[in-house]
Design an enzyme around this catalytic site. Structure first.
Site, PDB file in Angstrom:
ATOM      1  N   LYS A  70      43.916  28.155  53.882  1.00  0.00           N
ATOM      2  CA  LYS A  70      43.355  29.467  54.207  1.00  0.00           C
ATOM      3  C   LYS A  70      42.089  29.703  53.392  1.00  0.00           C
ATOM      4  O   LYS A  70      42.131  29.980  52.205  1.00  0.00           O
ATOM      5  CB  LYS A  70      44.335  30.609  53.946  1.00  0.00           C
ATOM      6  CG  LYS A  70      43.870  31.861  54.696  1.00  0.00           C
ATOM      7  CD  LYS A  70      44.305  33.175  54.081  1.00  0.00           C
ATOM      8  CE  LYS A  70      43.508  33.600  52.894  1.00  0.00           C
ATOM      9  NZ  LYS A  70      42.088  33.942  53.151  1.00  0.00           N
ATOM     10  N   GLU A 113      44.620  28.573  39.814  1.00  0.00           N
ATOM     11  CA  GLU A 113      43.386  28.472  39.028  1.00  0.00           C
ATOM     12  C   GLU A 113      42.752  29.848  39.105  1.00  0.00           C
ATOM     13  O   GLU A 113      42.263  30.248  40.155  1.00  0.00           O
ATOM     14  CB  GLU A 113      42.499  27.371  39.601  1.00  0.00           C
ATOM     15  CG  GLU A 113      41.486  26.866  38.607  1.00  0.00           C
ATOM     16  CD  GLU A 113      40.143  27.527  38.785  1.00  0.00           C
ATOM     17  OE1 GLU A 113      39.900  28.529  38.075  1.00  0.00           O
ATOM     18  OE2 GLU A 113      39.361  27.068  39.619  1.00  0.00           O
ATOM     19  N   CYS A 154      33.992  30.400  38.203  1.00  0.00           N
ATOM     20  CA  CYS A 154      35.119  30.804  37.362  1.00  0.00           C
ATOM     21  C   CYS A 154      34.885  30.433  35.904  1.00  0.00           C
ATOM     22  O   CYS A 154      35.388  31.098  35.009  1.00  0.00           O
ATOM     23  CB  CYS A 154      36.418  30.207  37.885  1.00  0.00           C
ATOM     24  SG  CYS A 154      36.333  28.446  38.160  1.00  0.00           S
ATOM     25  N   GLU A 157      36.307  39.749  33.677  1.00  0.00           N
ATOM     26  CA  GLU A 157      35.557  38.799  34.498  1.00  0.00           C
ATOM     27  C   GLU A 157      34.644  39.580  35.447  1.00  0.00           C
ATOM     28  O   GLU A 157      35.118  40.389  36.243  1.00  0.00           O
ATOM     29  CB  GLU A 157      36.508  37.918  35.316  1.00  0.00           C
ATOM     30  CG  GLU A 157      35.750  36.933  36.199  1.00  0.00           C
ATOM     31  CD  GLU A 157      36.656  35.912  36.882  1.00  0.00           C
ATOM     32  OE1 GLU A 157      37.563  36.318  37.614  1.00  0.00           O
ATOM     33  OE2 GLU A 157      36.422  34.708  36.667  1.00  0.00           O
TER      34      GLU A 157
HETATM   35  P1  NAI Z   1      40.824  37.084  45.532  1.00  0.00           P
HETATM   36  O1  NAI Z   1      41.466  36.373  44.414  1.00  0.00           O
HETATM   37  O2  NAI Z   1      41.501  38.323  46.008  1.00  0.00           O
HETATM   38  O3  NAI Z   1      40.641  36.101  46.785  1.00  0.00           O
HETATM   39  C1  NAI Z   1      40.742  34.700  46.702  1.00  0.00           C
HETATM   40  C2  NAI Z   1      41.545  34.184  47.884  1.00  0.00           C
HETATM   41  O4  NAI Z   1      42.858  34.747  47.862  1.00  0.00           O
HETATM   42  C3  NAI Z   1      40.968  34.553  49.255  1.00  0.00           C
HETATM   43  O5  NAI Z   1      41.197  33.475  50.140  1.00  0.00           O
HETATM   44  C4  NAI Z   1      41.808  35.750  49.643  1.00  0.00           C
HETATM   45  O6  NAI Z   1      41.867  35.922  51.042  1.00  0.00           O
HETATM   46  C5  NAI Z   1      43.156  35.363  49.104  1.00  0.00           C
HETATM   47  N1  NAI Z   1      44.057  36.480  48.858  1.00  0.00           N
HETATM   48  C6  NAI Z   1      43.734  37.750  48.493  1.00  0.00           C
HETATM   49  N2  NAI Z   1      44.845  38.499  48.367  1.00  0.00           N
HETATM   50  C7  NAI Z   1      45.896  37.703  48.660  1.00  0.00           C
HETATM   51  C8  NAI Z   1      47.310  37.900  48.713  1.00  0.00           C
HETATM   52  N3  NAI Z   1      47.873  39.084  48.421  1.00  0.00           N
HETATM   53  N4  NAI Z   1      48.088  36.862  49.048  1.00  0.00           N
HETATM   54  C9  NAI Z   1      47.553  35.661  49.320  1.00  0.00           C
HETATM   55  N5  NAI Z   1      46.232  35.417  49.312  1.00  0.00           N
HETATM   56  C10 NAI Z   1      45.399  36.424  48.974  1.00  0.00           C
HETATM   57  O7  NAI Z   1      39.348  37.390  45.089  1.00  0.00           O
HETATM   58  P2  NAI Z   1      38.249  38.350  45.745  1.00  0.00           P
HETATM   59  O8  NAI Z   1      38.860  39.630  46.139  1.00  0.00           O
HETATM   60  O9  NAI Z   1      37.505  37.606  46.771  1.00  0.00           O
HETATM   61  O10 NAI Z   1      37.299  38.569  44.495  1.00  0.00           O
HETATM   62  C11 NAI Z   1      37.625  39.549  43.515  1.00  0.00           C
HETATM   63  C12 NAI Z   1      37.319  39.011  42.130  1.00  0.00           C
HETATM   64  O11 NAI Z   1      38.130  37.890  41.853  1.00  0.00           O
HETATM   65  C13 NAI Z   1      35.915  38.485  41.926  1.00  0.00           C
HETATM   66  O12 NAI Z   1      35.024  39.487  41.667  1.00  0.00           O
HETATM   67  C14 NAI Z   1      36.113  37.569  40.756  1.00  0.00           C
HETATM   68  O13 NAI Z   1      36.102  38.288  39.565  1.00  0.00           O
HETATM   69  C15 NAI Z   1      37.493  37.008  40.985  1.00  0.00           C
HETATM   70  N6  NAI Z   1      37.451  35.671  41.600  1.00  0.00           N
HETATM   71  C16 NAI Z   1      37.635  34.620  40.784  1.00  0.00           C
HETATM   72  C17 NAI Z   1      37.569  33.344  41.296  1.00  0.00           C
HETATM   73  C18 NAI Z   1      37.759  32.177  40.400  1.00  0.00           C
HETATM   74  O14 NAI Z   1      37.482  31.069  40.804  1.00  0.00           O
HETATM   75  N7  NAI Z   1      38.248  32.371  39.212  1.00  0.00           N
HETATM   76  C19 NAI Z   1      37.252  33.077  42.698  1.00  0.00           C
HETATM   77  C20 NAI Z   1      37.102  34.273  43.486  1.00  0.00           C
HETATM   78  C21 NAI Z   1      37.194  35.519  42.932  1.00  0.00           C
END
Ligand code: NAI
Ligand code: MG
Length: 497
Positions: A191, A266, A300, A397
């Site tokens: 996904k 991660e 990240c 972050e």
């Molecule tokens: P997110 O962690 O919510 O999204 C990442 C993935 O998880 C996407 O594919 C999303 O559709 C999925 N996802 C979201 N909620 C879910 C749930 N309840 N169950 C299963 N899958 C789910 O991150 P988002 O909202 O895009 O970004 C928010 C913040 O997260 C960013 O501003 C950043 O600070 C952090 N982030 C950190 C990352 C990293 O690599 N450490 C990568 C992306 C975001």
């Protein structure tokens, strides 16, 4: 500053099929739903992508389940799997320009960096993991129970893997998970993030072309709280691997408890980058700027907390600020651009909100943090000095081009400050004193330490965080334990006399 109107953006190949990939076929969502994915440089809708709901996730999991339980992939010889994954790595390289253009359009990152980093990185994962397919060995174990035994272990695939990836490296993050999953003989439902679904769909097509059998790699774009949550809770999924925010990581752990799935995570970071006064300063300053501003800071491991030894503090602050001022912000397709737009308007507002909070908290904003351009979500790289450890720009972050610089006195002092974080993903050290580097490497509570470099990734190097930065490792042979189960076989060959 205004996005180009002619050039590589227009020359890029048309965006292909944006339907779900389930069981080797392109299909619409059951209810016909679609969602727009948008070009962050212009705000224009790139495509209306099929939006997987719970029913579509069900079908994808069923396909992956059949492919695992009865299909050829887990039963293929290791050499067959190896050849196919190698071919997929080659196909990624053959389609490098197309894939890089998809990343730039969907995510906003510069085309140059997508071509130099994201695409070869993804190919490298498949090439590297192709080698492991033939090397998943068990051990024979001499045991001491009475009698005579032949005891050995087998490395077996976990089963159906639900892989959930973020938007900052859409192709790269997909490869980090898909490559080891397939090398170990698992089947996959992938996904992608709702912000950046395009390259994962193309990866699924290339996998079929490489010879990955239908149903082995299914791709279901959709929203996290719908498709993602359905995948995590699905009883037909044996393992979930996730990259994203720590908050969503918590939701994934909760969602996986019902079926006691294997989970690897991660998560976020707020990585310290430490410059000692004996460092090669020009290299350290450049490394500090690249460490936070590369990929718009949407990394990240971004070196978001910069610690500088007091004697060189002013010089480094000025140097990093100069580097920030010199970075050209613009359309990722413009070859002169070094910092593209942030991924969405919402995310740009979040990052902008942190800049405002830093100013309100009394930190000294030396440069940047302001929005630029009349279309797209551009933000100038921001440099803060005069920060205090409790400020949100130091603790949380931000996931954008914002660095907070603080002075320190000695190794013990900076280790305490660097480790004062709920995160533990990565850290950087800049020093010409090898023993100091080793003391830092020893004392930092993180998953990766870079010394006299920053942000170096390699398919052979295990990567993953400690503390709230996650569970498990990606890449290297360390990842194989996350995608295999060890089965113990104990055969009595003679009864005790
Ligand atoms: P997110 O962690 O919510 O999204 C990442 C993935 O998880 C996407 O594919 C999303 O559709 C999925 N996802 C979201 N909620 C879910 C749930 N309840 N169950 C299963 N899958 C789910 O991150 P988002 O909202 O895009 O970004 C928010 C913040 O997260 C960013 O501003 C950043 O600070 C952090 N982030 C950190 C990352 C990293 O690599 N450490 C990568 C992306 C975001
Ligand atoms: Mg997009």
């Amino acid at each position: 500053m205004t996005p180009q109107t002619a050039g590589p953006r227009e020359q890029a190949p048309a965006i292909g099929d944006v339907r779900l990939l389930v069981d080797g076929l392109r299909v619409d969502a059951r209810d016909g739903a679609t969602f727009p994915t948008v070009d962050p440089a212009t705000g224009a809708v790139l495509a209306h992508v099929a939006e997987a709901g719970a029913a579509d996730v069900d079908l994808a999991v069923a396909a992956a389940r059949r492919a695992f339980d009865d299909g050829p992939w887990p039963r293929a010889t290791p050499a067959e799997r190896s050849r196919i994954l190698w071919r997929l790595g080659d196909l990624i390289l053959e389609h490098a320009e197309e894939l890089a253009a998809l990343e730039t359009r969907d995510n906003g990152k510069t085309y140059a960096s997508a071509l130099a980093v994201d695409v070869p990185g993804a190919a490298g994962l498949f090439h590297y993991m192709a080698g492991w397919a033939t090397k998943l060995e068990g051990t024979t174990i001499p045991i001491s129970a009475p009698g005579t035994f032949h005891t050995y272990t087998r490395r077996e695939p976990v089963g159906v893997c639900g892989l959930i990836v973020p938007w900052n490296y859409p192709l790269g993050q997909s490869a980090w998970k898909v490559a080891p999953a397939l090398a170990c003989g698992n089947t996959v439902v992938l996904k992608p993030a709702e912000q950046t679904p395009l390259s994962a769909l193309r990866l699924g097509e290339l996998a079929l072309e490489a010879g990955v059998p239908a149903g082995v790699l299914n791709v279901v774009p959709g929203f996290g709280h719908v498709a993602g949550a359905a995948l995590v809770a699905h009883p037909g999924v044996d393992k979930v691997a996730f990259t994203g925010s720590t908050e969503t990581g918590r939701a994934i752990i909760r969602g996986a408890t019902g079926s006691i799935k294997k989970v690897s995570l991660e998560l976020g970071g707020k990585s310290p980058n430490v410059i000692f006064d004996d460092a090669d300063l020009p290299a350290a300053i450049q490394g500090a700027a690249d460490g936070i501003f590369f990929n718009q800071g949407e990394v990240c491991t971004a070196g978001a907390r910069l610690y500088v030894q007091r004697g060189v503090y002013d010089e480094v602050v000025e140097g990093v600020a100069d580097a920030a001022r010199g970075l050209r912000v613009g359309d990722g397709f413009d070859p002169a651009t070094e910092v593209g737009p942030l991924v969405t308007a919402e995310h740009r507002d979040v990052v902008r909100g942190y800049v405002d909070a830093g100013v309100a908290d009394g930190a000294r904003l030396i440069t940047g943090g302001d929005e630029v351009g009349d279309a797209g979500w551009f933000l100038r790289p921001a440099v803060f000095a005069g920060v205090r450890p409790e400020m949100s720009i130091v603790r949380e972050e931000i996931f954008g081009p914002v660095v907070a610089i603080q002075p320190f006195d000695d190794v013990d002092d900076v280790l305490r400050a660097a480790n004062d974080s709920p995160f533990g993903l990565a850290a950087g050290v800049w020093s010409s004193d090898a023993s100091k580097v080793h003391r830092m490497a020893d004392g930092l509570r993180v998953g990766t330490v870079w010394a006299n470099c920053y942000g170096v990734f390699d398919a052979a190097m295990p990567f993953g965080g400690v503390k709230q930065s996650g569970w498990g490792k990606e890449m290297g042979h360390a990842v194989l334990s996350d995608y295999t189960e060890t089965k113990t076989v104990c055969i009595r060959t003679a009864v005790p006399s």
